[in-house]
Motif scaffolding. Sequence first.
Motif, short mmCIF file in Angstrom:
data_model
loop_
_atom_site.label_atom_id
_atom_site.label_comp_id
_atom_site.label_asym_id
_atom_site.label_seq_id
_atom_site.Cartn_x
_atom_site.Cartn_y
_atom_site.Cartn_z
N ARG A 293 -3.95 1.36 5.90
CA ARG A 293 -2.41 0.54 6.29
C ARG A 293 -3.12 -0.95 6.30
N PRO A 294 -2.39 -1.58 6.32
CA PRO A 294 -2.06 -3.00 6.68
C PRO A 294 -2.15 -3.36 7.96
N GLY A 295 -3.37 -3.59 8.40
CA GLY A 295 -3.03 -4.55 9.58
C GLY A 295 -3.72 -3.00 10.90
N GLY A 296 -4.63 -2.17 10.61
CA GLY A 296 -4.31 -1.34 11.67
C GLY A 296 -5.39 0.04 10.66
N ILE A 297 -5.91 0.40 11.77
CA ILE A 297 -6.51 1.82 11.81
C ILE A 297 -6.14 3.28 10.60
N ALA A 298 -6.40 3.77 9.62
CA ALA A 298 -5.59 4.08 8.64
C ALA A 298 -5.79 5.54 9.41
N PRO A 299 -3.86 6.00 9.78
CA PRO A 299 -3.97 7.86 10.73
C PRO A 299 -4.17 8.49 10.02
N PRO A 300 -4.19 10.00 10.94
CA PRO A 300 -4.26 11.10 9.68
C PRO A 300 -3.20 11.71 9.66
N GLU A 301 -3.58 12.19 8.37
CA GLU A 301 -2.50 13.61 7.87
C GLU A 301 -2.56 14.29 7.30
N VAL A 302 -2.00 15.49 7.89
CA VAL A 302 -2.18 17.00 7.52
C VAL A 302 -1.27 17.80 6.80
N ASP A 303 -2.00 18.03 5.36
CA ASP A 303 -0.97 18.70 4.69
C ASP A 303 -1.34 20.55 4.74
#
Length: 169
Positions: free
Chosen positions: A128-138
């Motif tokens: 994601r622009p301007g930040g650390i990518a957050p985790p997404e759980v499927d």
Amino acid sequence: MDITRRRFLGGRIGRNPGPAPFRPPWSLPEAAFLDRCTRCDDCVKACPTGLLRRADEGFPVADFSAAECTFCGDCVPVCPPGALVRVGDAAPWSFGVRIGEGCLALQQVECRICGEVCDPRAIRFRPRPGGIAPPEVDNTSCTGCGACIAPCPVVAVTRIPLTTAPEAP
């Protein structure tokens, strides 16, 4: 008041015992499991990863704090009383994972260890622009192996039930 010897010696009198411990893969529902398990430790000895250990009152539990499940099934055939029953290609348990607010990535600190160890790619990090990518759980892709739990440096990954367990045969 129901004061059985097991509850008395286990120190659970007068307090909520909480959820049932996390049992070995392909365990029967808790009441049936406790009725059939002889506490022989054969499943604990058969587990090649060390996931299974003897817990309070001598019953086996799956401890994801240091190991994961490879779904080898070695624990099932060594259980003659039938507390562990594998039927066809049935899932060993029905749980997924949740990543809590303590996650480093959610605190804007780069960490992707849970996603790196997740073979089915159920945990992803979308940039994601301007930040650390957050985790997404499927959790529809999650196998419940628990590989993501132990390596988390801040213990932010926890298991969550996805469905209720089937009734005992």
